[in-house]
Design an enzyme around this catalytic site. Structure first.
Site, PDB file in Angstrom:
ATOM      1  N   HIS A  56     -11.669  13.813   2.146  1.00  0.00           N
ATOM      2  CA  HIS A  56     -11.267  15.187   1.195  1.00  0.00           C
ATOM      3  C   HIS A  56     -11.106  16.126   2.224  1.00  0.00           C
ATOM      4  O   HIS A  56     -11.201  17.644   1.675  1.00  0.00           O
ATOM      5  CB  HIS A  56     -12.197  15.292   0.304  1.00  0.00           C
ATOM      6  CG  HIS A  56     -12.283  14.213  -0.847  1.00  0.00           C
ATOM      7  ND1 HIS A  56     -11.660  14.457  -1.969  1.00  0.00           N
ATOM      8  CD2 HIS A  56     -13.113  13.196  -0.788  1.00  0.00           C
ATOM      9  CE1 HIS A  56     -11.866  13.439  -2.578  1.00  0.00           C
ATOM     10  NE2 HIS A  56     -12.681  12.592  -1.990  1.00  0.00           N
ATOM     11  N   LYS A 115     -12.473  29.696  -7.363  1.00  0.00           N
ATOM     12  CA  LYS A 115     -12.759  28.466  -6.533  1.00  0.00           C
ATOM     13  C   LYS A 115     -13.911  28.674  -5.302  1.00  0.00           C
ATOM     14  O   LYS A 115     -14.439  29.709  -5.243  1.00  0.00           O
ATOM     15  CB  LYS A 115     -11.639  27.883  -5.510  1.00  0.00           C
ATOM     16  CG  LYS A 115     -10.949  29.285  -4.809  1.00  0.00           C
ATOM     17  CD  LYS A 115      -9.684  29.041  -3.988  1.00  0.00           C
ATOM     18  CE  LYS A 115      -8.473  28.838  -4.925  1.00  0.00           C
ATOM     19  NZ  LYS A 115      -7.798  27.454  -4.710  1.00  0.00           N
ATOM     20  N   ARG A 116     -14.379  27.763  -4.827  1.00  0.00           N
ATOM     21  CA  ARG A 116     -15.651  28.148  -3.909  1.00  0.00           C
ATOM     22  C   ARG A 116     -15.304  29.175  -2.889  1.00  0.00           C
ATOM     23  O   ARG A 116     -14.001  29.266  -2.594  1.00  0.00           O
ATOM     24  CB  ARG A 116     -15.930  26.895  -3.099  1.00  0.00           C
ATOM     25  CG  ARG A 116     -16.835  25.618  -3.687  1.00  0.00           C
ATOM     26  CD  ARG A 116     -17.971  26.471  -4.609  1.00  0.00           C
ATOM     27  NE  ARG A 116     -19.095  26.817  -3.595  1.00  0.00           N
ATOM     28  CZ  ARG A 116     -19.976  26.034  -2.979  1.00  0.00           C
ATOM     29  NH1 ARG A 116     -20.375  24.983  -3.828  1.00  0.00           N
ATOM     30  NH2 ARG A 116     -20.613  26.295  -2.024  1.00  0.00           N
ATOM     31  N   LYS A 158      -9.912  29.731   2.439  1.00  0.00           N
ATOM     32  CA  LYS A 158      -9.282  29.768   0.795  1.00  0.00           C
ATOM     33  C   LYS A 158      -8.651  31.210   0.942  1.00  0.00           C
ATOM     34  O   LYS A 158      -8.044  31.490  -0.130  1.00  0.00           O
ATOM     35  CB  LYS A 158     -10.057  29.426  -0.127  1.00  0.00           C
ATOM     36  CG  LYS A 158     -10.611  28.136  -0.175  1.00  0.00           C
ATOM     37  CD  LYS A 158     -11.597  27.528  -1.194  1.00  0.00           C
ATOM     38  CE  LYS A 158     -12.214  26.113  -1.266  1.00  0.00           C
ATOM     39  NZ  LYS A 158     -11.201  25.156  -1.855  1.00  0.00           N
ATOM     40  N   THR A 202      -7.401  21.254  -6.783  1.00  0.00           N
ATOM     41  CA  THR A 202      -7.245  20.755  -8.277  1.00  0.00           C
ATOM     42  C   THR A 202      -7.150  22.053  -9.236  1.00  0.00           C
ATOM     43  O   THR A 202      -6.516  21.607 -10.346  1.00  0.00           O
ATOM     44  CB  THR A 202      -8.265  19.653  -8.620  1.00  0.00           C
ATOM     45  OG1 THR A 202      -9.487  20.206  -8.103  1.00  0.00           O
ATOM     46  CG2 THR A 202      -7.914  18.510  -8.022  1.00  0.00           C
ATOM     47  N   LYS A 249      -5.039  22.639 -12.933  1.00  0.00           N
ATOM     48  CA  LYS A 249      -5.342  22.910 -14.310  1.00  0.00           C
ATOM     49  C   LYS A 249      -4.567  24.304 -14.633  1.00  0.00           C
ATOM     50  O   LYS A 249      -4.068  24.250 -15.786  1.00  0.00           O
ATOM     51  CB  LYS A 249      -6.907  23.264 -14.063  1.00  0.00           C
ATOM     52  CG  LYS A 249      -7.952  22.000 -13.852  1.00  0.00           C
ATOM     53  CD  LYS A 249      -9.211  22.533 -13.398  1.00  0.00           C
ATOM     54  CE  LYS A 249      -9.682  21.186 -12.571  1.00  0.00           C
ATOM     55  NZ  LYS A 249     -11.172  21.606 -11.997  1.00  0.00           N
TER      56      LYS A 249
HETATM   57  C1  26Q Z   1     -21.824  17.389   3.266  1.00  0.00           C
HETATM   58  C2  26Q Z   1     -23.008  17.294   4.113  1.00  0.00           C
HETATM   59  C3  26Q Z   1     -24.129  17.754   3.958  1.00  0.00           C
HETATM   60  C4  26Q Z   1     -24.034  19.073   2.856  1.00  0.00           C
HETATM   61  C5  26Q Z   1     -23.102  18.812   2.071  1.00  0.00           C
HETATM   62  C6  26Q Z   1     -21.680  18.277   2.274  1.00  0.00           C
HETATM   63  C7  26Q Z   1     -20.623  18.438   1.482  1.00  0.00           C
HETATM   64  C8  26Q Z   1     -20.647  18.560   0.188  1.00  0.00           C
HETATM   65  C9  26Q Z   1     -19.597  18.626  -0.446  1.00  0.00           C
HETATM   66  C10 26Q Z   1     -19.088  18.653   2.078  1.00  0.00           C
HETATM   67  C11 26Q Z   1     -18.202  18.818   1.476  1.00  0.00           C
HETATM   68  C12 26Q Z   1     -18.307  18.758   0.110  1.00  0.00           C
HETATM   69  C13 26Q Z   1     -17.277  18.882  -0.781  1.00  0.00           C
HETATM   70  C14 26Q Z   1     -15.846  18.658  -0.506  1.00  0.00           C
HETATM   71  C15 26Q Z   1     -14.788  19.187  -1.500  1.00  0.00           C
HETATM   72  O1  26Q Z   1     -15.044  19.537  -2.504  1.00  0.00           O
HETATM   73  N1  26Q Z   1     -13.492  19.089  -1.108  1.00  0.00           N
HETATM   74  C16 26Q Z   1     -12.348  19.175  -1.890  1.00  0.00           C
HETATM   75  O2  26Q Z   1     -11.975  18.026  -2.514  1.00  0.00           O
HETATM   76  C17 26Q Z   1     -11.078  18.383  -3.702  1.00  0.00           C
HETATM   77  C18 26Q Z   1     -10.658  16.830  -4.152  1.00  0.00           C
HETATM   78  O3  26Q Z   1     -10.181  16.009  -3.385  1.00  0.00           O
HETATM   79  C19 26Q Z   1      -9.771  18.782  -2.876  1.00  0.00           C
HETATM   80  O4  26Q Z   1      -8.956  19.149  -3.885  1.00  0.00           O
HETATM   81  C20 26Q Z   1     -10.025  19.971  -2.336  1.00  0.00           C
HETATM   82  O5  26Q Z   1      -8.997  20.525  -1.403  1.00  0.00           O
HETATM   83  C21 26Q Z   1     -11.319  19.775  -0.875  1.00  0.00           C
HETATM   84  O6  26Q Z   1     -11.482  20.996  -0.318  1.00  0.00           O
END
Ligand code: 26Q
Length: 835
Positions: free
Chosen positions: A376, A567-568, A573, A675, A679
């Site tokens: 991702h 978004k985050r 972004k 995503t 929406k």
């Molecule tokens: C990893 C290690 C330690 C702590 C946290 C994490 C961690 C947690 C969540 C790393 C990444 C995430 C989330 C990533 C994320 O949401 N990516 C998004 O995924 C979406 C679905 O595929 C995409 O549409 C987005 O582009 C992408 O940023």
């Protein structure tokens, strides 16, 4: 710990067979009253809305239960293949409205409650969001589950039942403040605890070699600190098809043995403290959406999920097939949601060899034909790495296995490219410099039969960049699966007015076949339809304006363009680019440059990781700009700006239907898919965006004339870095110069001079990885085009209809059909639905 069975024989059918609860208003009312009075003990003195909410959930859960059982039996009797979605995050949001929608009883429930003097909406508002995720990746998992149940695919989700979900975001003097989200405080009436399926998870200790009865050398993992994984099942109903799938969430608990050992040593308080350490594993969701490297508790969470879920599946396998695993890969697939659960590769090897007696080759064949991995992110800093030292301490047996996987893998690489030691170093699962680390993405690729990205551009960049060596070795493993969202929640559920208008004109099939929305294209020629479309948008804008008023105290003009970025918070972004444009609009108003002005209400919302200083400073900047703009009488209704606090799933359900302009403005090549963009499109917003992630596919579907494009393309960003000169870009653009001057002069930080210096520095730096300055000019131009289009309401309405009409591709129904056709290959399992 295993619970004692109720009785040793199969329970009698008298015990387990019951007439299904009725779906009519009278039956709903009867059950509701019974729960309210008997189960919850309410009487005339009960004022809290919590009780009727709970009574309603229990009433609905009864209606799910029979379908849940039937779905389980149907899959079991057909002995069909299953897929398991392993994810550290499931961002489910609320379940109440979605359950009623999928059961097809929203109107009857509403009627029943009305007769009892209750409003459905008031009860729905009682429910806490299940915020067990950060953002896109977690919400995607939730949409996938909805689509799989609707497509009748036997897919089960496995995750962690965090006691505290994503933090609640408050603003204090414009700064983000985090508050714990104790979403389980009042209980969770949807879940069912299944203590009889508890698993033991081991940590620490060391590997011990021994000879088994046949004289074969085997390994056991000894002197471990054990933790229990207790499952809680959450029902996932399909859309009006009688299917209920399962999301199984694990809670960590101390083992009884663990406690007793300490207690016998005479240290009762220490034993209770040790219990805490065990239970910490499922205490809290890590609030980073880019990896925060090296935290031991995070690795514990990852292994806890992987081990408990794999054990669960293997136990069911052994119950049916004994120790014969030859068909296992034909009957099971595990989909890894990013590398977070990637220790599943080594854990499945361990369980097959150490617990089930398979040899290496046999176990590897099973593992590498069972696991599939979804990536991702393209940001190199977000690729997970774990220090070998930590792995050694926490999961020594897994590290043994990872070393062995790596040795065999590198031997394969050496055979293919003899003497290419640089390639061996590049591809090794173990990175040696500066300190030894496990590269989780490489472990996942080596252990998987399928590796996919989440949008066309992203998948292409993966095989051309980060994973190019692996692509050269195994081209057949790599594929694309463009993301989607479920139209049940993100259109039918959150935008009932639009849903009704569409269904009146093109029928209801779009709820299960989103391509049907194409039929709306011809409706765009009908003036009455366009007027109705505008009326619905207006209603939704009023709902959104009410939310903004309640949260931010700012009054929006409904006729203004609602311009939204939620978004985050992350530098890639580029919320910063958005606020720079807002400052530019403010500057134009102050200069009196307001001919043919289109009023705007700008909403920005999103959470910053608590340790992400720059993202938090950008939140503060947005709030300070909002303070200046919203209180300037000369600006008035021409421009309003708010930072909407605590962006969440249920907030988005109000935000996306009320949005005119959707901001998707990441630096090209950085957003894997997005995503939120889908929406907004589905709900008739028009996108202003870069050629990034799924924006590219959105633009392809809707047509260039219905999309406001700007900015560098991904290859231009890559190539542009070495000769990037923001200072000359700023100097060459009068609008940009004035914006920077306002920032530098302290106009937005009157009481804290220099506060935004880091922001100014980052925009002006030739090393700015996000290239904000490079895209400023074309962004402002595209915004001008958007304003011009909005000025012509007839044109805008057509564009809006086209966006909805051509959003059919972006249903997770399509995404799941592709995963199934190309990766899982499951047969749909039908069950009879009584309604
Ligand atoms: C990893 C290690 C330690 C702590 C946290 C994490 C961690 C947690 C969540 C790393 C990444 C995430 C989330 C990533 C994320 O949401 N990516 C998004 O995924 C979406 C679905 O595929 C995409 O549409 C987005 O582009 C992408 O940023």
């Amino acid at each position: 710990m295993q619970l004692k069975p109720v009785c040793s024989n199969k329970p009698s059918s008298l015990l387990t067979e019951l007439p299904s609860p009725g779906m009519d208003v009278a039956s709903l009312t009867d059950d509701f009253r019974r729960y309210y009075n008997y189960t919850l003990g309410c009487d005339g003195d009960c004022l809290s809305t919590h009780y009727p909410y709970k009574a309603l959930v229990l009433t609905l859960r009864d209606r799910l239960m029979e379908r849940w059982k039937q779905s389980k039996y149907a899959a079991r009797t057909r002995d069909c293949k299953h897929a398991y979605y392993l994810s550290l995050e499931f961002l489910m949001g609320r379940a109440l409205s979605n359950t009623m929608l999928n059961l097809g009883i929203t109107d009857d429930v509403s009627k029943s409650l009305y007769e009892l003097g209750l409003e459905l909406e008031d009860l729905a508002d009682v429910e806490m969001d299940a915020g067990l995720g950060n953002g896109g990746l977690g919400r995607l998992a939730a949409c996938f589950l909805d689509s799989c149940a609707t497509l009748q695919l036997p897919v089960m989700g496995y995750g962690i039942r965090y006691e505290y979900g994503m933090f609640r975001q408050l603003l204090e003097n414009g700064h983000q403040v985090e508050e714990p989200d104790h979403w389980l405080r009042d209980g969770n009436p949807w879940e069912i605890e299944r203590p009889e399926h508890t698993k033991i998870i081991r940590f620490g200790g060391h590997s011990e070699y021994y000879q088994d009865a046949e004289g074969t050398t085997r390994v056991r993992w000894v002197d471990t600190h054990d933790v229990q994984a207790v499952p809680y099942d959450v029902p996932i109903p399909g859309y009006r098809n009688g299917v209920v799938n399962t999301l199984r969430l694990w809670r960590a608990a101390a083992t009884d043995v663990f406690d007793l050992g300490e207690f016998n040593a005479g240290s009762y308080p220490e034993s209770v403290a040790a219990k805490n350490a065990a239970e910490n594993i499922s205490m809290v969701l890590y609030p980073n959406d880019a990896s925060e490297n090296g935290k031991e508790l995070r690795l514990r969470q990852q292994y806890f999920l992987a081990s408990a879920s794999l054990q669960d599946v293997l136990i069911r396998w052994v119950r049916s097939y004994g120790s014969d695993f030859s068909q296992f890969a034909d009957k099971n697939s595990f989909q890894l949601n990013d590398t977070h659960p990637a220790c599943a590769v080594a854990e499945l090897m361990r369980l097959l060899m150490d617990e089930h007696g398979l040899g290496w080759d046999e176990a590897w064949k099973v593992t590498s034909n069972t696991i599939a991995y979804t990536n991702h992110t393209l940001l190199p800093e977000a690729l997970e790495r774990w220090s070998v030292r930590l792995f050694e301490q926490l999961l020594p047996r897994l590290l043994d296995i990872i070393y062995e996987i790596n040795a065999r893998f590198l031997a394969e690489v050496a055979t293919r490219w003899p003497g290419d030691s640089d390639r061996l170093r590049r591809m090794s699962i173990i990175e040696e410099e500066p300190e030894p680390q496990v590269r989780m993405a490489f472990l996942a690729i080596v252990g998987s039969f399928s590796v996919n990205g989440v949008a066309a551009l992203h998948s292409r960049l993966l095989v051309e960049g980060l994973f190019s060596d692996f692509h050269e070795l195994w081209p057949h493993k790599f594929n694309n699966k463009t993301n989607g969202v479920t139209q049940r929640r993100w259109l039918a559920g959150c935008n009932p007015a639009l849903a009704e208008l569409m269904s009146e004109n093109i029928g209801e099939q779009w709820k299960v076949d989103l391509q049907q929305l194409k039929k709306l294209v011809s409706c765009a020629d009908d003036a009455n339809f366009r007027a109705a479309w505008r009326a619905v948008k207006r209603l939704n804008k009023e709902r959104l304006a009410a939310l903004v008023k309640a949260e931010c105290g700012v009054q929006f003009n409904i006729d203004a363009m609602f311009d939204v970025q939620v978004k985050r918070m992350h530098e890639y972004k580029r919320q910063l680019l958005n606020i720079l444009h807002v400052i530019h609009l403010y500057d134009r108003i102050k200069q009196g440059d307001t001919g043919n002005w289109v009023s705007r209400c700008v909403i920005i919302g999103g959470k910053a990781a608590p340790g992400y200083v720059m993202a938090k400073l950008i939140i503060k900047l947005i709030n300070n700009v909002a303070g200046v703009v919203n209180n300037d009488l000369q600006v008035g209704d021409l421009l309003k700006v708010v930072f909407l606090p605590n962006y969440s799933v249920s907030a988005m359900e109000i935000i996306c239907p009320g949005t005119d302009l959707s901001e998707q403005i990441s630096t090209a090549g950085k957003e894997a898919s997005g995503t939120g963009n889908m929406k907004f499109m589905m709900n008739g917003a028009i996108t202003i965006g870069t050629l990034d992630g799924a924006n590219i596919e959105i633009r392809e579907e809707v047509g260039a004339e219905n999309f406001f494009l700007f900015g560098l393309a991904a290859d231009e960003v890559e190539a542009g870095h070495n000769r990037y000169d923001p200072a000359s870009i700023i100097a060459g653009d009068e609008r940009f110069k004035r914006v920077m001057h306002l920032l530098e002069s302290g106009h937005f930080s009157q009481f804290e001079p220099g506060l935004f210096e880091p922001v100014i520095q980052s925009v002006s730096s030739p090393d700015d990885p996000w290239m904000v300055a490079a895209d400023f000019g074309s962004y402002v131009d595209a915004q001008q085009q958007a304003a011009k289009a909005y000025y012509d309401q007839g044109r805008w309405t057509r564009m809006s209809i086209f966006n909805t009409a051509r959003s059919g591709k972006f249903s997770t129904d399509r995404t799941m059909q592709e995963y199934n056709a190309e990766i899982w290959k499951l047969e749909p399992v039908t069950v009879k639905d009584k309604k």
